[in-house]
Design a protein around this motif. Structure first.
Motif, PDB file in Angstrom:
ATOM      1  N   GLN A 621       0.849  -1.187   0.000  1.00 28.39           N
ATOM      2  CA  GLN A 621       0.000   0.000   0.000  1.00 28.39           C
ATOM      3  C   GLN A 621       0.891   1.245   0.000  1.00 28.39           C
ATOM      4  O   GLN A 621       1.670   1.473   0.924  1.00 28.39           O
ATOM      5  N   ILE A 622       0.751   2.051  -1.040  1.00 31.10           N
ATOM      6  CA  ILE A 622       1.569   3.262  -1.149  1.00 31.10           C
ATOM      7  C   ILE A 622       0.923   4.411  -0.392  1.00 31.10           C
ATOM      8  O   ILE A 622       1.578   5.091   0.401  1.00 31.10           O
ATOM      9  N   LEU A 623      -0.353   4.650  -0.627  1.00 32.69           N
ATOM     10  CA  LEU A 623      -1.019   5.782   0.008  1.00 32.69           C
ATOM     11  C   LEU A 623      -2.513   5.505   0.088  1.00 32.69           C
ATOM     12  O   LEU A 623      -3.115   4.983  -0.846  1.00 32.69           O
ATOM     13  N   SER A 624      -3.080   5.861   1.237  1.00 33.74           N
ATOM     14  CA  SER A 624      -4.529   5.791   1.430  1.00 33.74           C
ATOM     15  C   SER A 624      -4.983   7.109   2.022  1.00 33.74           C
ATOM     16  O   SER A 624      -4.470   7.532   3.071  1.00 33.74           O
ATOM     17  N   PHE A 625      -5.915   7.794   1.352  1.00 37.06           N
ATOM     18  CA  PHE A 625      -6.409   9.050   1.894  1.00 37.06           C
ATOM     19  C   PHE A 625      -7.901   9.194   1.572  1.00 37.06           C
ATOM     20  O   PHE A 625      -8.410   8.612   0.611  1.00 37.06           O
ATOM     21  N   GLN A 626      -8.570   9.956   2.418  1.00 35.62           N
ATOM     22  CA  GLN A 626     -10.010  10.129   2.285  1.00 35.62           C
ATOM     23  C   GLN A 626     -10.365  11.567   2.617  1.00 35.62           C
ATOM     24  O   GLN A 626      -9.816  12.165   3.554  1.00 35.62           O
ATOM     25  N   LEU A 627     -11.301  12.121   1.864  1.00 35.66           N
ATOM     26  CA  LEU A 627     -11.815  13.457   2.143  1.00 35.66           C
ATOM     27  C   LEU A 627     -13.338  13.404   2.133  1.00 35.66           C
ATOM     28  O   LEU A 627     -13.946  12.603   1.427  1.00 35.66           O
ATOM     29  N   SER A 628     -13.948  14.256   2.961  1.00 35.08           N
ATOM     30  CA  SER A 628     -15.403  14.243   3.084  1.00 35.08           C
ATOM     31  C   SER A 628     -15.899  15.612   3.526  1.00 35.08           C
ATOM     32  O   SER A 628     -15.192  16.376   4.202  1.00 35.08           O
ATOM     33  N   SER A 629     -17.132  15.918   3.132  1.00 35.31           N
ATOM     34  CA  SER A 629     -17.809  17.143   3.521  1.00 35.31           C
ATOM     35  C   SER A 629     -19.305  16.935   3.315  1.00 35.31           C
ATOM     36  O   SER A 629     -19.727  15.895   2.785  1.00 35.31           O
ATOM     37  N   ALA A 630     -20.107  17.885   3.770  1.00 38.98           N
ATOM     38  CA  ALA A 630     -21.560  17.762   3.651  1.00 38.98           C
ATOM     39  C   ALA A 630     -22.174  19.149   3.538  1.00 38.98           C
ATOM     40  O   ALA A 630     -21.592  20.154   3.974  1.00 38.98           O
ATOM     41  N   SER A 647      -8.017  12.891   5.761  1.00 40.77           N
ATOM     42  CA  SER A 647      -7.165  11.971   6.534  1.00 40.77           C
ATOM     43  C   SER A 647      -6.341  11.142   5.562  1.00 40.77           C
ATOM     44  O   SER A 647      -6.785  10.840   4.451  1.00 40.77           O
ATOM     45  N   TYR A 648      -5.150  10.727   5.989  1.00 36.78           N
ATOM     46  CA  TYR A 648      -4.255  10.016   5.084  1.00 36.78           C
ATOM     47  C   TYR A 648      -3.332   9.117   5.894  1.00 36.78           C
ATOM     48  O   TYR A 648      -3.058   9.346   7.087  1.00 36.78           O
ATOM     49  N   HIS A 649      -2.865   8.096   5.198  1.00 37.46           N
ATOM     50  CA  HIS A 649      -1.980   7.125   5.842  1.00 37.46           C
ATOM     51  C   HIS A 649      -1.152   6.434   4.770  1.00 37.46           C
ATOM     52  O   HIS A 649      -1.642   6.133   3.676  1.00 37.46           O
ATOM     53  N   THR A 650       0.114   6.202   5.093  1.00 37.78           N
ATOM     54  CA  THR A 650       0.989   5.438   4.217  1.00 37.78           C
ATOM     55  C   THR A 650       1.934   4.608   5.066  1.00 37.78           C
ATOM     56  O   THR A 650       2.301   4.997   6.182  1.00 37.78           O
ATOM     57  N   GLN A 651       2.289   3.451   4.536  1.00 36.63           N
ATOM     58  CA  GLN A 651       3.197   2.553   5.239  1.00 36.63           C
ATOM     59  C   GLN A 651       4.267   2.094   4.263  1.00 36.63           C
ATOM     60  O   GLN A 651       3.961   1.441   3.257  1.00 36.63           O
ATOM     61  N   ILE A 652       5.497   2.460   4.529  1.00 37.84           N
ATOM     62  CA  ILE A 652       6.629   2.066   3.690  1.00 37.84           C
ATOM     63  C   ILE A 652       7.259   0.839   4.333  1.00 37.84           C
ATOM     64  O   ILE A 652       7.998   0.943   5.317  1.00 37.84           O
ATOM     65  N   SER A 653       6.925  -0.322   3.775  1.00 40.29           N
ATOM     66  CA  SER A 653       7.357  -1.589   4.338  1.00 40.29           C
ATOM     67  C   SER A 653       6.955  -1.613   5.814  1.00 40.29           C
ATOM     68  O   SER A 653       5.904  -1.119   6.187  1.00 40.29           O
ATOM     69  N   ASP A 654       7.772  -2.200   6.650  1.00 45.67           N
ATOM     70  CA  ASP A 654       7.518  -2.159   8.084  1.00 45.67           C
ATOM     71  C   ASP A 654       8.501  -1.234   8.783  1.00 45.67           C
ATOM     72  O   ASP A 654       8.726  -1.346   9.988  1.00 45.67           O
ATOM     73  N   LEU A 656       8.690   2.544   8.005  1.00 46.73           N
ATOM     74  CA  LEU A 656       8.175   3.903   8.198  1.00 46.73           C
ATOM     75  C   LEU A 656       6.678   3.922   7.968  1.00 46.73           C
ATOM     76  O   LEU A 656       6.179   3.393   6.974  1.00 46.73           O
ATOM     77  N   GLY A 657       5.980   4.545   8.888  1.00 47.21           N
ATOM     78  CA  GLY A 657       4.548   4.749   8.761  1.00 47.21           C
ATOM     79  C   GLY A 657       4.209   6.208   9.007  1.00 47.21           C
ATOM     80  O   GLY A 657       4.689   6.817   9.967  1.00 47.21           O
ATOM     81  N   LEU A 658       3.400   6.784   8.128  1.00 49.24           N
ATOM     82  CA  LEU A 658       2.976   8.180   8.253  1.00 49.24           C
ATOM     83  C   LEU A 658       1.462   8.224   8.282  1.00 49.24           C
ATOM     84  O   LEU A 658       0.788   7.568   7.481  1.00 49.24           O
ATOM     85  N   SER A 659       0.914   9.009   9.180  1.00 48.45           N
ATOM     86  CA  SER A 659      -0.530   9.193   9.249  1.00 48.45           C
ATOM     87  C   SER A 659      -0.806  10.612   9.705  1.00 48.45           C
ATOM     88  O   SER A 659      -0.022  11.207  10.464  1.00 48.45           O
ATOM     89  N   GLY A 660      -1.903  11.147   9.246  1.00 51.98           N
ATOM     90  CA  GLY A 660      -2.240  12.520   9.604  1.00 51.98           C
ATOM     91  C   GLY A 660      -3.666  12.851   9.248  1.00 51.98           C
ATOM     92  O   GLY A 660      -4.382  12.072   8.606  1.00 51.98           O
TER      93      GLY A 660
END
Length: 858
Positions: A621-630, A647-654, A656-660
């Motif tokens: 998984q390279i990148l997972s991100f989601q956006l929402s509004s109403a 919101s977003y999240h990425t995991q480079i192997s085991d 480095l992990g980035l989330s925000g």
């Protein structure tokens, strides 16, 4: 010599080969056709009677050189790597001699002629009896009395090694040792041992000695012990727990953890320990644990403190886990204390020091029905908070929660779902959940209960319309309460002073509300297949979801859930009659919300290694991100467009992990009023489309030598495996020796590892008061040598430029000894602990220890 040779050949062929080298003493009695006189009998024997030997079982023998039978002397001699087996006794030695007249065995080694530089004995006797092993230079043993003598003995029993100049066996399980030694070190030259001129060994019980000298590195300590009793039994044993010495500024010098351990049976044990403070005061603690494999386990902890200058405090803690049936179980984790001072005075470690001042308890009974999928949970929760001198308690008792799994009322019984062939109404399903709770809040002076029952019913469907999944839904909630709030305005007749009177009225009532809507979603795919640089393909999946949700305004008088009163200006105000109830009241505003969310998932598939037939493609998984509004159509003059959430999240192997996450507003900020206005930001010149409200970013980094080895496909060498096996054994031993400190065992097989957690947060919801914080927590472990490891742990606040609870630890494996050093250099909880002790569990209280600060006496 020829006669002896033919006799030897005859017996060897007729007895050893035909009977697998079996020797029966009656062969000697029948060799001449007459009985052989026993020198131990009286002179007046009946010579016609045969001698009845004390050897009552078959003796198995073998030898690499020769076996000699001296029939007339009733003796057997074995030369060259001899072996002898009799009942439960096995003997191996270079030379073995058996005297059937005396029922006696003698065994000894021979001079090693391969090494002419020095005299060396090889093939020394090694005897095992009923699982016990005895070694020495020379051995004499009597079959009848089961007594013997070993010269230069070195024997093992349950992790201990004892020996001496002479070992005399006086009973099947007892020995006397002259110039005896005892150690748990298995090195050829023991790093330490206890020496005594007189020592007694009782197998599977204890070793007793008097005037004992402790030798370390071959050098004796100057002062001997008058006597000593060493345990010689595996497993748990009852006994005294040795105390630790400490010093405190508040209570002076003290002894801690003095007590007794009681091994009740195979399933249960208990201990009681106490601390004695020289300036006045004491504390007691009892800990009992129990376990029955696959059924239940738990422990009970009781504590009491009476310290000088403080009130008496106590603690009760219970942990219990039990499987009643394959579908039901009980779990309990209960803890009750009189004051947080108890944890402050008795707690130890980062969790106790950095933890918040709360004590939580919970207990539950869980049951599920496999046929229907329904579940039932009966629970109890308790939170005890300590803020300064005030204590508050929040409890939920009882707590009953029931859920019913999805049910399809319009499907024929026993049919399987097939959306292509089923009718649309057959895809309608409903779920139900209900809960009953009674919450109780109390402090030092007041107590209040708040019960309620809630029912949740959801009706859904999931028909497919081409490439779209359509999900209409209806959500219904019903809450039952026993009281409601009533607010009335009161004006004094004398001075017309205005006031409000709030009171709760005991009345059974129900609050019912609902919402309904529909959603639609689909998947969009994009695929790139470079087939280069080890990349087979890259896929981008976009899942847009559009929804509409309608919720009526339940604050209207027709529903009866809201009341009114006149404020001091005579303006009518609404209030929620159930705002203080356990599950709250009904929504107060109408909502017609159109929501849009877009989720993105970017994945990569690696190519197989053409040179390796066992390799497989991997998905990353390279990148997972989601956006929402109403957008709320019924908002009126209020802000209709909600914030944009990302919101977003990425995991480079085991590694480095980035989330925000971040939130953005489409509305301008009114600086004159100090809050957000109803005007779009884009309507202001140079305002832009939206503004940042808050931002959070977290990075987790995990590195170790093992991960780099795995990525390089480096195979472990024989020395690596040996070191890993050695360290694994020591780690298992160390885990049994955590003692009162509960230190984790260091893993010497990993040369180094590093973990970092970096967090950054910013809040700009009010541009005039922007706040931000950055902190980093890290843990570094590395081997200075194959047996010396260092560990460093701390947190750093970049805003205050301060270290939060830094800790440095050093571990040293000294074979049969171990050393550990823990140091907190700065802060309120500074201090250190230095310790060297024997690793063997039966001798773990023999140690050298120095401590200061928070570690003193703990």
């Amino acid at each position: 010599m020829k006669f002896r040779f033919f006799i030897l050949l005859f017996f060897f062929s007729s007895v050893f080969i035909c009977a697998q080298q079996q020797i029966d003493s009656t062969l000697f009695n029948k060799a001449k056709g007459t009985a052989i006189a026993d020198s131990l009998n009286t002179a007046k024997q009946d010579t016609s009677a045969q001698k009845k030997s004390d050897i009552d079982a078959i003796i198995y023998t073998s030898g690499s050189d020769s076996l000699v039978f001296r029939v007339d002397q009733r003796k057997l001699e074995i030369y060259g790597n001899g072996e002898l087996k009799y009942k439960k006794t096995e003997l191996k030695s270079a030379n073995i001699a058996v005297d059937f007249n005396l029922n006696q065995i003698q065994a000894s080694g021979v001079v090693d002629t391969s090494d002419t530089a020095k005299v060396k004995i090889k093939g020394t006797p090694v005897m095992s009896e009923a699982g016990e092993i005895y070694e020495g230079n020379k051995l004499t043993y009597n079959f009848k009395t089961q007594r013997g003598l070993i010269s230069g003995a070195k024997n093992k029993a349950d992790g201990g090694i004892y020996g001496g100049d002479k070992v005399k066996k006086i009973a099947p399980n007892a020995y006397f040792i002259k110039d005896g030694t005892y150690t748990t070190c298995e090195a050829d030259t023991s790093h330490y041992f206890f020496y005594s001129k007189e020592m007694k060994v009782v197998m599977n019980e204890q070793i007793i000695a008097r005037w004992i000298w402790l030798y370390i590195g071959g050098v004796p300590l100057p002062i001997p012990l008058p006597f000593g009793v060493f345990p010689n039994q595996s497993g748990r044993r009852s006994g005294i727990i040795a105390p630790a010495y400490g010093q405190s500024a508040a209570w002076g010098q003290y002894f801690s953890h003095l007590g007794y351990f009681w091994a009740i049976n195979d399933y249960m044990d208990a201990n009681i320990t106490g601390n004695i403070y020289f300036r006045g005061g004491y504390s007691l603690e009892s800990y009992m644990r129990y376990v029955k494999r696959y059924d239940l386990n738990g422990d009970v902890n009781l504590g009491y403190t009476h310290l000088s200058g403080q009130a008496k405090n106590w603690r009760i803690a219970l942990h219990h886990n039990q499987t009643l049936t394959p579908t039901s179980r009980i779990d309990a984790n209960l803890s009750f204390i009189s004051s947080f001072d108890y944890i402050t005075n008795t707690g130890f470690g980062r969790n106790d020091i950095l933890g918040n001042q709360t004590v939580t308890s919970s207990a539950s009974y869980y049951k599920n029905w496999d046929e229907s999928g329904n579940t039932l949970t009966l629970g109890y929760q308790r939170t005890q908070s300590f803020l300064g001198a005030k204590s508050t308690t929040d409890e939920v008792l009882p707590s009953v929660y029931f859920t019913k799994s999805q049910a399809y009322p319009f499907r024929p019984k026993g049919s399987l779902s097939d959306q292509r062939n089923s009718k649309w109404y057959q895809d309608i399903y409903y779920t139900y959940s209900g809960r009953l709770e009674n919450r109780r809040h109390s402090d030092d002076s007041t107590s209040k209960t708040n019960p309620g029952i809630q029912h949740l019913i959801s009706v859904n469907a999931s028909p497919k319309l081409g490439y779209f999944s359509v999900t209409p839904f209806l959500s219904y909630t019903e809450n039952w309460y026993d009281k409601l709030l009533e607010i009335n305005e009161v004006r004094s007749e004398k001075d017309s002073k205005y006031s409000l009177v709030r009171k709760e009225i005991n009345k059974l009532s129900a609050v019912r509300f609902f919402s309904l809507g529909v959603g639609a979603s689909t998947n969009l795919y994009g695929i790139v297949q470079p087939r280069a640089l080890g990349i087979e393909a890259i896929r981008h999946v976009i899942r847009p979801t559009l929804s509409y949700t309608y919720t009526p305004d339940f604050s209207r008088s027709v529903w009866g859930y809201y009341g009114t009163y006149l404020d001091s200006n005579g303006v009518q105000q609404k209030y929620n009659k159930y705002e203080n109830s356990i599950f709250g009241g009904a929504p107060s505003t109408e909502s017609q919300s159109i929501g849009l969310s877009i989720s993105n998932n970017i994945e990569m598939k690696t190519m197989k290694d053409p040179s390796d037939t066992t390799s497989e493609a991997k998905k990353i998984q390279i990148l997972s991100f989601q956006l929402s509004s109403a957008y709320n159509l019924a908002a009126g003059v209020q802000k209709r467009l909600s914030n944009l959430a990302l919101s977003y999240h990425t995991q480079i192997s085991d590694i480095l992990g980035l989330s925000g996450s971040s939130n953005y507003s489409f509305y301008d900020f009114d600086y004159s009023k100090g809050y957000e206005s109803n005007r779009f930001l884009a309507s202001r010149d140079g305002g832009g489309l939206m503004r940042l409200l808050n931002f959070n970013l977290s990075a987790q980094i995990s590195l170790s030598a093992e991960k780099f080895k795995a990525s390089g496909k480096k195979q472990p060498s024989a020395s690596d495996n040996a070191q890993k096996s050695y360290s694994s054994v020591n780690r298992n031993v160390r885990s049994e020796l955590t003692g009162q400190y509960n230190d984790e065992s260091p893993d010497y097989t990993i040369p180094w590892d590093l973990s970092l957690n970096i967090n950054y947060s910013m809040d700009k919801s009010n541009p005039e008061r922007q706040t931000s914080s950055t902190n980093m927590g890290g843990n570094l472990n590395f081997n200075l040598t194959p047996s010396l490891k260092m560990s460093m742990t701390s947190n750093y606040d970049f805003k205050t430029h301060q270290l939060v609870y830094p800790e440095i630890r050093i571990f040293k494996d000294l074979h049969c000894w171990e050393m550990n050093f823990t140091w907190n250099p700065v802060g309120t909880y500074s201090g250190y602990r230095f310790e060297i002790r024997i690793k063997a569990s039966q001798l773990r209280d023999i140690k050298l220890e120095r401590s200061y600060g928070q570690y003193s006496g703990r």
